[in-house]
Write an enzyme that holds these catalytic residues in place. Sequence first.
Site, PDB file in Angstrom:
ATOM      1  N   ARG A  29      11.107  -0.955  11.866  1.00  0.00           N
ATOM      2  CA  ARG A  29       9.797  -1.073  12.536  1.00  0.00           C
ATOM      3  C   ARG A  29       9.777  -2.293  13.446  1.00  0.00           C
ATOM      4  NH1 ARG A  29       4.917  -0.257   8.299  1.00  0.00           N
ATOM      5  NH2 ARG A  29       3.935  -1.490   9.951  1.00  0.00           N
TER       6      ARG A  29
ATOM      7  N   LYS B  15       0.829  -1.215   0.000  1.00  0.00           N
ATOM      8  CA  LYS B  15       0.000   0.000   0.000  1.00  0.00           C
ATOM      9  C   LYS B  15       0.859   1.258   0.000  1.00  0.00           C
ATOM     10  CE  LYS B  15      -2.274  -1.184   3.799  1.00  0.00           C
ATOM     11  NZ  LYS B  15      -1.754  -2.535   4.167  1.00  0.00           N
TER      12      LYS B  15
ATOM     13  N   ARG C 227      11.362  -6.504   4.840  1.00  0.00           N
ATOM     14  CA  ARG C 227      11.238  -5.074   5.145  1.00  0.00           C
ATOM     15  C   ARG C 227      11.843  -4.749   6.516  1.00  0.00           C
ATOM     16  NH1 ARG C 227       5.311  -2.383   4.878  1.00  0.00           N
ATOM     17  NH2 ARG C 227       5.098  -3.119   7.006  1.00  0.00           N
TER      18      ARG C 227
ATOM     19  N   ARG D  53      -0.819  -9.389  13.288  1.00  0.00           N
ATOM     20  CA  ARG D  53      -1.346  -8.365  12.367  1.00  0.00           C
ATOM     21  C   ARG D  53      -2.147  -9.006  11.247  1.00  0.00           C
ATOM     22  NH1 ARG D  53       4.189  -5.991  11.058  1.00  0.00           N
ATOM     23  NH2 ARG D  53       3.185  -4.711   9.472  1.00  0.00           N
TER      24      ARG D  53
ATOM     25  N   ARG E 127      -9.856   0.496   8.704  1.00  0.00           N
ATOM     26  CA  ARG E 127      -9.416  -0.857   9.048  1.00  0.00           C
ATOM     27  C   ARG E 127     -10.470  -1.624   9.833  1.00  0.00           C
ATOM     28  NH1 ARG E 127      -3.596  -0.017   8.724  1.00  0.00           N
ATOM     29  NH2 ARG E 127      -2.458  -1.928   9.048  1.00  0.00           N
TER      30      ARG E 127
HETATM   31  P1  ADP Z   1       0.902  -2.421   7.739  1.00  0.00           P
HETATM   32  O1  ADP Z   1      -0.329  -2.295   6.897  1.00  0.00           O
HETATM   33  O2  ADP Z   1       2.125  -2.780   6.950  1.00  0.00           O
HETATM   34  O3  ADP Z   1       0.722  -3.315   8.930  1.00  0.00           O
HETATM   35  P2  ADP Z   1       0.569   0.313   8.778  1.00  0.00           P
HETATM   36  O4  ADP Z   1       1.645   1.311   8.798  1.00  0.00           O
HETATM   37  O5  ADP Z   1      -0.619   0.589   7.904  1.00  0.00           O
HETATM   38  O6  ADP Z   1       1.283  -1.032   8.362  1.00  0.00           O
HETATM   39  O7  ADP Z   1       0.026   0.063  10.259  1.00  0.00           O
HETATM   40  C1  ADP Z   1       0.881  -0.224  11.343  1.00  0.00           C
HETATM   41  C2  ADP Z   1       0.086  -0.320  12.643  1.00  0.00           C
HETATM   42  O8  ADP Z   1      -0.506   0.958  12.935  1.00  0.00           O
HETATM   43  C3  ADP Z   1      -1.089  -1.300  12.655  1.00  0.00           C
HETATM   44  O9  ADP Z   1      -0.681  -2.616  12.930  1.00  0.00           O
HETATM   45  C4  ADP Z   1      -1.965  -0.686  13.760  1.00  0.00           C
HETATM   46  O10 ADP Z   1      -1.465  -0.991  15.039  1.00  0.00           O
HETATM   47  C5  ADP Z   1      -1.788   0.806  13.551  1.00  0.00           C
HETATM   48  N1  ADP Z   1      -2.819   1.363  12.640  1.00  0.00           N
HETATM   49  C6  ADP Z   1      -2.613   1.876  11.405  1.00  0.00           C
HETATM   50  N2  ADP Z   1      -3.770   2.268  10.846  1.00  0.00           N
HETATM   51  C7  ADP Z   1      -4.752   1.978  11.737  1.00  0.00           C
HETATM   52  C8  ADP Z   1      -6.178   2.112  11.744  1.00  0.00           C
HETATM   53  N3  ADP Z   1      -6.829   2.615  10.687  1.00  0.00           N
HETATM   54  N4  ADP Z   1      -6.845   1.706  12.843  1.00  0.00           N
HETATM   55  C9  ADP Z   1      -6.213   1.204  13.907  1.00  0.00           C
HETATM   56  N5  ADP Z   1      -4.890   1.028  13.966  1.00  0.00           N
HETATM   57  C10 ADP Z   1      -4.149   1.406  12.900  1.00  0.00           C
END
Ligand code: ADP
Length: 192
Positions: free
Chosen positions: A134, A14, A128, A146, A89
């Site tokens: 991270r 993404k 990654r 996740r 999400r």
């Molecule tokens: P990825 O999709 O690679 O896991 P992101 O950077 O999108 O990485 O998200 C990392 C973390 O940030 C998620 O595992 C969650 O803990 C938090 N997070 C991100 N976006 C949301 C959301 N819309 N609602 C709740 N938690 C979120």
Amino acid sequence: MLNIILFGPPGAGKGTQSENLVHEYELVHLSTGDIFRSNIKGGTELGNLAKSYMDKGELVPDNVTIGMLRAEVNKSQNANGFIFDGFPRTVAQAEALDEFLESKDEEITVMLALEVEEEELKTRLMQRAKTSGRPDDANPEVIQKRINVYQKETAPVAEHYRKPGKFKGVNGVGSIDEIAERLFTAIEESKS
Ligand code: ADP
């Protein structure tokens, strides 16, 4: 306005593809994960709260995430449109987003879902981890958590946008440029 949700499991690409879409369509990119991470770096109260969930692979609570997202959208008054990356999400986040956009006489144009199978996702995230710094990429248990949270809480969001005919699945395996072309094609189809 062109309002795109870029959807898909962790590691689907993404963030990478958002960059391509930003260049092609001059959209504002809103990644909730990036916003949380910049708050963590800045040591803000929001950052400290988010970190306690992110490090475990759990979702940050809806009320916090939705409030933050609304504030970010409101910062960009003259945007051509937005790419929502990592948001919504949960179904509650999707409902809140629809309502918020409706209050501005706007709506989601299309949800583009990058489709990648689970084994490939795990390989990409472990890869990654070597460069991202991270903590949530470095631990296989957190990665699995996740993916599980994605399947249970996030996957149903696809149905929410499938019902009004706004869902488009895109093959997320291939070169970065190939996948970008697939996304551009899907966007052109949904504009007409
Ligand atoms: P990825 O999709 O690679 O896991 P992101 O950077 O999108 O990485 O998200 C990392 C973390 O940030 C998620 O595992 C969650 O803990 C938090 N997070 C991100 N976006 C949301 C959301 N819309 N609602 C709740 N938690 C979120």
